[in-house]
Scaffold this motif. Structure first.
Motif, mmCIF file in Angstrom:
data_model
loop_
_atom_site.group_PDB
_atom_site.id
_atom_site.type_symbol
_atom_site.label_atom_id
_atom_site.label_comp_id
_atom_site.label_asym_id
_atom_site.label_seq_id
_atom_site.Cartn_x
_atom_site.Cartn_y
_atom_site.Cartn_z
ATOM 1 N N CYS A 22 1.848 6.679 -6.984
ATOM 2 C CA CYS A 22 0.833 7.661 -7.383
ATOM 3 C C CYS A 22 1.320 9.091 -7.155
ATOM 4 O O CYS A 22 1.089 9.970 -7.998
ATOM 5 C CB CYS A 22 -0.467 7.416 -6.629
ATOM 6 S SG CYS A 22 -1.365 5.980 -7.217
ATOM 7 N N ILE A 23 1.997 9.343 -6.048
ATOM 8 C CA ILE A 23 2.528 10.685 -5.795
ATOM 9 C C ILE A 23 3.557 11.051 -6.856
ATOM 10 O O ILE A 23 3.540 12.167 -7.397
ATOM 11 C CB ILE A 23 3.128 10.763 -4.374
ATOM 12 C CG1 ILE A 23 2.010 10.706 -3.335
ATOM 13 C CG2 ILE A 23 3.953 12.034 -4.192
ATOM 14 C CD1 ILE A 23 2.515 10.549 -1.907
ATOM 15 N N PHE A 79 -2.905 -0.120 -6.542
ATOM 16 C CA PHE A 79 -3.901 0.074 -5.481
ATOM 17 C C PHE A 79 -5.022 -0.954 -5.594
ATOM 18 O O PHE A 79 -5.425 -1.559 -4.599
ATOM 19 C CB PHE A 79 -4.514 1.471 -5.559
ATOM 20 C CG PHE A 79 -3.894 2.463 -4.646
ATOM 21 C CD1 PHE A 79 -3.837 2.266 -3.282
ATOM 22 C CD2 PHE A 79 -3.362 3.635 -5.155
ATOM 23 C CE1 PHE A 79 -3.270 3.191 -2.437
ATOM 24 C CE2 PHE A 79 -2.790 4.573 -4.328
ATOM 25 C CZ PHE A 79 -2.747 4.355 -2.964
ATOM 26 N N SER A 96 2.458 1.720 -3.418
ATOM 27 C CA SER A 96 1.436 2.198 -4.356
ATOM 28 C C SER A 96 1.189 3.689 -4.175
ATOM 29 O O SER A 96 1.028 4.426 -5.157
ATOM 30 C CB SER A 96 0.122 1.442 -4.146
ATOM 31 O OG SER A 96 0.276 0.083 -4.396
ATOM 32 N N THR A 97 1.177 4.136 -2.928
ATOM 33 C CA THR A 97 0.994 5.560 -2.649
ATOM 34 C C THR A 97 2.152 6.374 -3.215
ATOM 35 O O THR A 97 1.940 7.423 -3.840
ATOM 36 C CB THR A 97 0.876 5.795 -1.130
ATOM 37 O OG1 THR A 97 -0.190 5.006 -0.628
ATOM 38 C CG2 THR A 97 0.616 7.250 -0.825
ATOM 39 N N PHE A 116 0.830 -1.196 0.000
ATOM 40 C CA PHE A 116 0.000 0.000 0.000
ATOM 41 C C PHE A 116 0.875 1.262 0.000
ATOM 42 O O PHE A 116 0.606 2.219 -0.730
ATOM 43 C CB PHE A 116 -0.919 -0.012 1.228
ATOM 44 C CG PHE A 116 -1.851 1.155 1.298
ATOM 45 C CD1 PHE A 116 -3.002 1.175 0.531
ATOM 46 C CD2 PHE A 116 -1.584 2.227 2.121
ATOM 47 C CE1 PHE A 116 -3.875 2.252 0.583
ATOM 48 C CE2 PHE A 116 -2.447 3.304 2.182
ATOM 49 C CZ PHE A 116 -3.587 3.316 1.411
ATOM 50 N N PHE A 117 1.947 1.254 0.795
ATOM 51 C CA PHE A 117 2.853 2.396 0.869
ATOM 52 C C PHE A 117 3.553 2.637 -0.470
ATOM 53 O O PHE A 117 3.641 3.784 -0.936
ATOM 54 C CB PHE A 117 3.880 2.162 1.982
ATOM 55 C CG PHE A 117 4.853 3.282 2.158
ATOM 56 C CD1 PHE A 117 4.450 4.500 2.669
ATOM 57 C CD2 PHE A 117 6.183 3.116 1.811
ATOM 58 C CE1 PHE A 117 5.351 5.540 2.834
ATOM 59 C CE2 PHE A 117 7.095 4.152 1.969
ATOM 60 C CZ PHE A 117 6.675 5.363 2.479
#
Length: 98
Positions: A24-25, A49, A20-21, A17-18
């Motif tokens: 995206c950023i 995600f 994936s974040t 999850f981290f």
């Protein structure tokens, strides 16, 4: 041993999850300069995600089958009865020797 595997899976899902974040950023930052490059990175992050959440929901839902607890030579049985105090149906289950 089962708890170690579950803890490792939980840590792996949080790490996924981290990452994936972060993807995206980074995709949003690149998107300001290049539409195609940023769009591709954002699509990869969104797919990551979706895969992360699909895997989490699969793991959460996959442990609902109580029949997997019955060993060889036993048979899964269950009984439903109405509980008036909670106004819901309770399920009792057990493994019965054949």
């Amino acid at each position: 041993m089962e708890y170690i595997i579950m803890a490792a899976a939980a840590i792996a899902l949080v790490a996924w999850f981290f990452v994936s974040t972060l993807i995206c950023i980074y995709g949003f930052e690149v998107f300001r300069d290049s539409w195609t490059g940023g769009g591709i990175i954002l699509l990869v992050g969104a797919a990551s995600f979706i895969g992360c959440f699909a895997t989490m929901f699969y793991f959460i839902d996959s442990h609902d089958d109580n029949s997997e607890h019955c060993g060889p030579g036993t048979e899964y049985r269950e009984s439903l009865h109405y509980n008036p105090s909670t106004r819901s149906t309770d399920t009792d289950w057990w493994c019965e020797v054949r």
